[in-house]
Design a protein around this motif. Structure first.
Motif, PDB file in Angstrom:
ATOM      1  N   THR A 268       3.744 -10.883   0.569  1.00 51.79           N
ATOM      2  CA  THR A 268       2.537 -10.414  -0.121  1.00 51.79           C
ATOM      3  C   THR A 268       2.215  -8.984   0.287  1.00 51.79           C
ATOM      4  O   THR A 268       2.907  -8.372   1.094  1.00 51.79           O
ATOM      5  CB  THR A 268       1.348 -11.327   0.209  1.00 51.79           C
ATOM      6  OG1 THR A 268       1.142 -11.326   1.636  1.00 51.79           O
ATOM      7  CG2 THR A 268       1.609 -12.755  -0.249  1.00 51.79           C
ATOM      8  N   GLY A 269       1.139  -8.439  -0.319  1.00 53.08           N
ATOM      9  CA  GLY A 269       0.694  -7.099   0.018  1.00 53.08           C
ATOM     10  C   GLY A 269       1.572  -6.001  -0.561  1.00 53.08           C
ATOM     11  O   GLY A 269       1.601  -4.881  -0.044  1.00 53.08           O
ATOM     12  N   LEU A 270       2.313  -6.303  -1.634  1.00 51.96           N
ATOM     13  CA  LEU A 270       3.184  -5.298  -2.244  1.00 51.96           C
ATOM     14  C   LEU A 270       2.379  -4.324  -3.100  1.00 51.96           C
ATOM     15  O   LEU A 270       1.201  -4.545  -3.399  1.00 51.96           O
ATOM     16  CB  LEU A 270       4.254  -5.992  -3.090  1.00 51.96           C
ATOM     17  CG  LEU A 270       5.136  -7.013  -2.365  1.00 51.96           C
ATOM     18  CD1 LEU A 270       6.183  -7.591  -3.321  1.00 51.96           C
ATOM     19  CD2 LEU A 270       5.796  -6.405  -1.138  1.00 51.96           C
ATOM     20  N   THR A 271       3.008  -3.269  -3.508  1.00 53.75           N
ATOM     21  CA  THR A 271       2.343  -2.253  -4.310  1.00 53.75           C
ATOM     22  C   THR A 271       1.705  -2.881  -5.547  1.00 53.75           C
ATOM     23  O   THR A 271       2.270  -3.789  -6.171  1.00 53.75           O
ATOM     24  CB  THR A 271       3.358  -1.164  -4.721  1.00 53.75           C
ATOM     25  OG1 THR A 271       2.673  -0.138  -5.439  1.00 53.75           O
ATOM     26  CG2 THR A 271       4.469  -1.723  -5.589  1.00 53.75           C
ATOM     27  N   GLY A 273      -0.719  -4.902  -5.652  1.00 50.55           N
ATOM     28  CA  GLY A 273      -1.210  -6.251  -5.420  1.00 50.55           C
ATOM     29  C   GLY A 273      -0.220  -7.345  -5.739  1.00 50.55           C
ATOM     30  O   GLY A 273      -0.608  -8.508  -5.886  1.00 50.55           O
ATOM     31  N   ALA A 275       3.476  -9.747  -5.311  1.00 47.91           N
ATOM     32  CA  ALA A 275       4.107 -10.607  -4.300  1.00 47.91           C
ATOM     33  C   ALA A 275       5.473 -11.012  -4.832  1.00 47.91           C
ATOM     34  O   ALA A 275       5.729 -11.007  -6.040  1.00 47.91           O
ATOM     35  CB  ALA A 275       3.254 -11.843  -4.034  1.00 47.91           C
ATOM     36  N   TRP A 287       3.126 -10.117 -10.296  1.00 51.76           N
ATOM     37  CA  TRP A 287       2.146  -9.018 -10.204  1.00 51.76           C
ATOM     38  C   TRP A 287       1.098  -9.220 -11.278  1.00 51.76           C
ATOM     39  O   TRP A 287       1.338  -9.905 -12.278  1.00 51.76           O
ATOM     40  CB  TRP A 287       2.823  -7.646 -10.293  1.00 51.76           C
ATOM     41  CG  TRP A 287       3.360  -7.278 -11.637  1.00 51.76           C
ATOM     42  CD1 TRP A 287       4.422  -7.809 -12.278  1.00 51.76           C
ATOM     43  CD2 TRP A 287       2.830  -6.283 -12.518  1.00 51.76           C
ATOM     44  NE1 TRP A 287       4.615  -7.235 -13.485  1.00 51.76           N
ATOM     45  CE2 TRP A 287       3.653  -6.278 -13.671  1.00 51.76           C
ATOM     46  CE3 TRP A 287       1.760  -5.395 -12.452  1.00 51.76           C
ATOM     47  CZ2 TRP A 287       3.425  -5.424 -14.740  1.00 51.76           C
ATOM     48  CZ3 TRP A 287       1.542  -4.533 -13.520  1.00 51.76           C
ATOM     49  CH2 TRP A 287       2.359  -4.549 -14.647  1.00 51.76           C
ATOM     50  N   THR A 310       8.760  -0.690  -5.991  1.00 50.90           N
ATOM     51  CA  THR A 310       8.264   0.657  -5.661  1.00 50.90           C
ATOM     52  C   THR A 310       9.047   1.752  -6.363  1.00 50.90           C
ATOM     53  O   THR A 310       8.678   2.920  -6.275  1.00 50.90           O
ATOM     54  CB  THR A 310       8.324   0.885  -4.138  1.00 50.90           C
ATOM     55  OG1 THR A 310       9.680   0.825  -3.707  1.00 50.90           O
ATOM     56  CG2 THR A 310       7.493  -0.158  -3.403  1.00 50.90           C
TER      57      THR A 310
END
Length: 357
Positions: A268-271, A273, A275, A287, A310
């Protein structure tokens, strides 16, 4: 030397039976009958018989234990460590109540030499390494259903512990049983149990177990929890799946799907919001803009090479689909096409971002 008198009446009976004098106190009736078969174990009486006890029962204390009598069940002795524990919680006045058996050996248990004794509302089991422990209620019933001390869990190693939210837990030699208000009693053990407890057990995002372990495809095992699952396979170990990613994995076949078993927990916590979770042969990515999508094979390799979520392709906006001569998948910034070889088509917006200084 014990003296015998023929005139005393037995506990719970109207017919005459001998009274045995064991030390300074007489022992008579049903308790006397029991004592006659076990005097070498119990030693001399250290109290008179106490009648008119709970439920109309009676008991008498001896050097090495207690004989307790209730008309419905008869007279049974409680000795050694089991007697110490039973007396410490209130004996017949405790939530266990009266004994309904003598202690008996658990001959098929992995830990040899242990014993169990039945009471009205539970059991006390003793083993050399764990001492005397109580099992009762839903947890006790679950343990009994596995075979008790001779079953998959072995002997209890603790008594019940009450948890923060009213749940209850008890440890056994080869696992634990958790009781939750919404889920009842469930067994956790092995790799799945260790994974769940490492995440915080009931305090984890998974909540309490809602099933025991069950076998799934290809030698795997799954256990469901209130808010997700833990899946074990010999090749990948135990990993958590939950939420939209879990729903997608199950919808495409779960253990039988083309992407295989999870090899990580959810990341979690990916660009933006988002996962994602890695599986043996692909990823499931979530996402907010497009929900959950699956990426596999060569398309996943090229997406990863471009920086995954990303990179300038960003998140997937479709699953893989067929095109003339091959396969394709759409992303925020373009699409990846495969037809013998792989190429990327970027959108004009993605190309414009790439050209910025």
């Amino acid at each position: 030397m014990s003296a015998v008198s023929p005139e005393a009446a037995p506990t719970g009976s109207g017919s005459p039976t001998p009274t045995i004098t064991a030390g300074s106190y007489p022992v008579q009736g049903a308790i006397g009958d029991k004592y006659a078969t076990a005097s070498a174990i119990l030693g001399e009486a250290t109290s008179q018989e106490f009648t008119n006890q709970r439920f109309g029962g009676a008991y008498q204390l001896f050097q090495n234990g207690t004989i307790a009598y209730l008309q419905e069940y008869g007279a049974y002795m409680v000795i050694r460590g089991n007697n110490i524990v039973w007396q410490s919680i209130g004996a017949q006045n405790s939530d266990l109540g009266y004994p309904t058996s003598d202690e008996y050996a658990n001959e098929r248990a992995y830990s040899a030499g242990g014993v169990t004794q039945n009471f009205q509302s539970g059991k006390i089991s003793w083993s050399f390494w764990n001492g005397s422990r109580i099992t009762k209620g839903g947890i006790g019933a679950t343990w009994d259903n596995t075979g008790g001390a001779a079953g998959e869990l072995g002997y209890p190693t603790t008594n019940e512990s009450t948890l923060f939210d009213g749940g209850v837990m008890q440890s056994f030699e080869y696992g634990k049983v958790y009781w939750g208000p919404a889920t009842g009693s469930r067994i956790v053990k092995g790799s799945i149990g260790r994974t769940w407890e490492s995440l915080g057990g009931p305090l984890s995002g998974l909540g309490y177990p809602s099933t025991d372990e069950y076998a799934t495809a290809n030698g795997s095992v799954t256990q469901s929890f209130q808010y997700g699952q833990i899946v074990y396979s010999p090749a990948t170990g135990s990993h958590v799946i939950l939420g939209g990613i879990a729903a997608t994995w199950i919808s495409i076949g779960g253990p039988n799907s083309a992407i295989g078993f999870p090899t990580t927990n959810e990341i979690t916590g990916l660009t933006g919001g988002g996962a994602k979770q890695h599986f043996q042969y692909g990823d499931i990515v979530w996402w907010p803009g497009a929900g959950t999508k699956t990426i596999t094979g060569g398309i996943r390799v090229w997406w990863d090479a471009q920086g995954a979520e990303t990179g300038r392709l960003g998140y997937p906006t479709s699953n893989e689909y067929g095109v003339s001569g091959g396969r394709a998948q759409d992303f925020q910034g373009g699409r990846i096409l495969w037809s013998g070889s792989t190429r990327i088509e970027y959108t004009s917006a993605a190309l414009a971002r790439e050209s910025l200084p």
